[in-house]
Write a protein that holds these residues in place. Structure first.
Motif, short mmCIF file in Angstrom:
data_model
loop_
_atom_site.label_atom_id
_atom_site.label_comp_id
_atom_site.label_asym_id
_atom_site.label_seq_id
_atom_site.Cartn_x
_atom_site.Cartn_y
_atom_site.Cartn_z
N CYS A 157 0.83 -1.20 0.00
CA CYS A 157 0.00 0.00 0.00
C CYS A 157 0.87 1.25 0.00
CB CYS A 157 -0.94 -0.01 1.20
SG CYS A 157 -2.33 1.12 1.03
N HIS A 182 3.04 2.04 2.59
CA HIS A 182 3.33 2.53 3.94
C HIS A 182 4.84 2.51 4.22
CE1 HIS A 182 -1.05 1.39 5.25
NE2 HIS A 182 -1.00 2.11 4.16
N GLU A 184 -2.93 0.52 10.33
CA GLU A 184 -3.94 1.27 9.56
C GLU A 184 -4.81 0.32 8.76
OE1 GLU A 184 -6.12 2.83 6.43
OE2 GLU A 184 -4.30 1.72 5.97
N GLU A 185 -4.20 -0.69 8.15
CA GLU A 185 -4.97 -1.63 7.32
C GLU A 185 -6.00 -2.33 8.21
OE1 GLU A 185 -4.81 -1.58 4.24
OE2 GLU A 185 -2.80 -0.86 3.70
N HIS A 219 -2.70 -2.81 -2.79
CA HIS A 219 -3.14 -4.10 -2.25
C HIS A 219 -3.02 -5.24 -3.27
CE1 HIS A 219 -5.64 -2.26 1.29
NE2 HIS A 219 -4.54 -1.58 1.04
ZN ZN Z 1 -4.01 0.05 2.16
#
Ligand code: ZN
Ligand code: ZN
Length: 417
Positions: free
Chosen positions: A135, A137, A168-169, A389
């Motif tokens: 993603c 991060h 966060e996910e 993702h």
């Molecule tokens: Zn994500």
């Protein structure tokens, strides 16, 4: 190779899903410590019981990270999955309090081993079989650490807090960090994310339309029985869950809000000759309005309970992730846009990115707003290989330096009294 790229690749190769980011936390805390920041860890920056969806293996992962050489002093604060860090830099002159937030967790995905995939080709792909930074991060983390290096000169007004948020996910860590109070003195909060469809060189100073979301785990419990000899003694959790999946997808629509529901998994151990006694659904609701999302959850809960009743089983519901809708402050976004126009590596400053994902930065933004501050969610463009993702996800690393240049300008501007 610049520092941000080196950091990104180091983080990318050791991806850790939410509340298991021990090595990542240790790396960040060590860097911040070298740069002279005040470090906040563990219970100082998270309310442990407000975390959601904590995996079962956090203690095993903690031990593994310690065995792999993580700093025992830092690790002591992270017991039980209390991952994440806040680093605070005090400027030479008095001024305002500005915070920047990056998320640090990875996804439970297996990274592509195709030769087209740059991290694989250059040898910095995931070293973990079922985890991947898919993603960006790793990039968000590298940008904010790059900013930390710039701030070590202390040549700015005010106080700058750098938040490295776990999990966060699945929207599992933001609420716990917001409630810790670490943002309660913050005047301006900048949450950042790489990519999201924006090209390298483009900056969006705000987003609109990101959805409030609630993630649920529904566990159905019935009675096991022989499917031939005495099926009448059984109560099928599987049938209840299957019926619930259909009725959840048919809950009422909303006149003023955009809504989404999704049942993403049905887990049910068993065999063809047994009436199954347990089944689990993983599902979510989303809406562009927090109240509409709450209403949707009420309807979903009724649908789940109704199916359970119809099949004579019970249904236990657990919230495993949640975030309100992201709301950005227009004045702060305008200040960010103004600063972005002065950064030579930023080639285009957009207005607002319409985003239909969800991000638990919303908890942090709401908390700052409640305490009289302002917040915005800034998108730092980066050309992507593969979508977010996906196993082939990758971003253009030249966006990292652009992100550092941007934030360097933004926080120094905002810190002035
Ligand atoms: Zn994500
Ligand atoms: Zn993300």
């Amino acid at each position: 190779m610049n520092d941000e790229v080196t950091t990104r690749r180091a983080v990318h190769s050791v991806p850790e899903p939410g509340f298991g980011e021990y090595q990542t936390t240790c790396l960040i805390a060590a860097r911040l410590g070298e740069l002279g920041a005040d470090i906040g860890l563990g219970c100082e920056i998270l309310v442990p019981e407000l975390r959601m969806g904590i995996p079962d293996d956090v203690d095993r992962r903690w031990q593994q990270a310690l065995d792999d050489g993580c700093d025992p002093e830092i690790m002591a604060a992270l017991v039980g999955g209390l991952t994440g860090v806040v680093g605070t830099f005090h400027g030479q002159r008095p001024g305002r309090v500005v915070a920047v937030r990056a998320d640090i967790d990875a996804l439970p995905l297996t990274e592509s081993d195709s030769d087209d995939h740059l991290p694989h080709r250059l040898g910095f792909a995931s070293t973990r079989p079922t985890a991947m930074h898919a993603c960006g991060h790793d990039g968000n983390t590298a940008i904010v650490l790059g900013l930390a290096r710039r701030l070590a000169d202390r040549n700015f007004a005010g106080t700058i807090k750098l938040l490295f948020q776990p999990a966060e996910e699945g929207l599992r860590g933001g609420r716990a960090m917001a409630a810790s109070g670490v943002l309660d003195d913050v005047d301006d909060l900048i949450c950042i994310h790489l990519g999201l469809g924006a090209a390298t060189g483009t900056v969006y100073p705000r987003t609109d339309g990101a959805l409030a979301s609630v993630k649920l785990r529904a566990t159905f419990t019935g009675i096991a029985a022989h499917a031939g000899l005495a099926p009448e003694r059984g109560r099928s959790a599987l049938l209840a869950a299957a019926a619930a999946a259909l009725s959840v997808h048919s809950v009422g629509q909303h006149g003023r809000a955009t809504t989404r529901v999704n049942v993403g998994a049905l887990h049910c151990p068993g065999g063809s000759n047994i009436v199954p006694a347990t089944a689990t659904l993983l599902l979510e609701a989303r809406a562009d309005d927090t109240e509409a999302c709450d209403l949707l959850v009420t309807r979903i809960t009724a649908a789940l309970q109704g199916s359970a009743t119809a099949y004579g089983v019970t249904c236990a519901l657990e919230t495993v992730g949640q975030a309100p809708a992201v709301r950005c402050d227009a004045d702060l976004a305008a200040r960010v846009a103004e600063a972005a126009r002065q950064v030579s590596s930023v080639t285009r400053v957009g207005d607002s990115l319409t985003d239909r994902a969800s991000d638990d930065a919303a908890w942090l933004l709401d908390r700052v707003r409640t305490h009289g501050g302002r917040g915005t969610y800034v998108v730092i463009g980066s050309d992507l290989a593969g979508g977010h993702h996906e196993p082939s996800f990758d971003f253009d690393e030249s966006a990292l330096r652009i992100g550092v240049d941007l934030l360097d300008r933004v926080v120094r501007t905002l810190g002035e009294p």
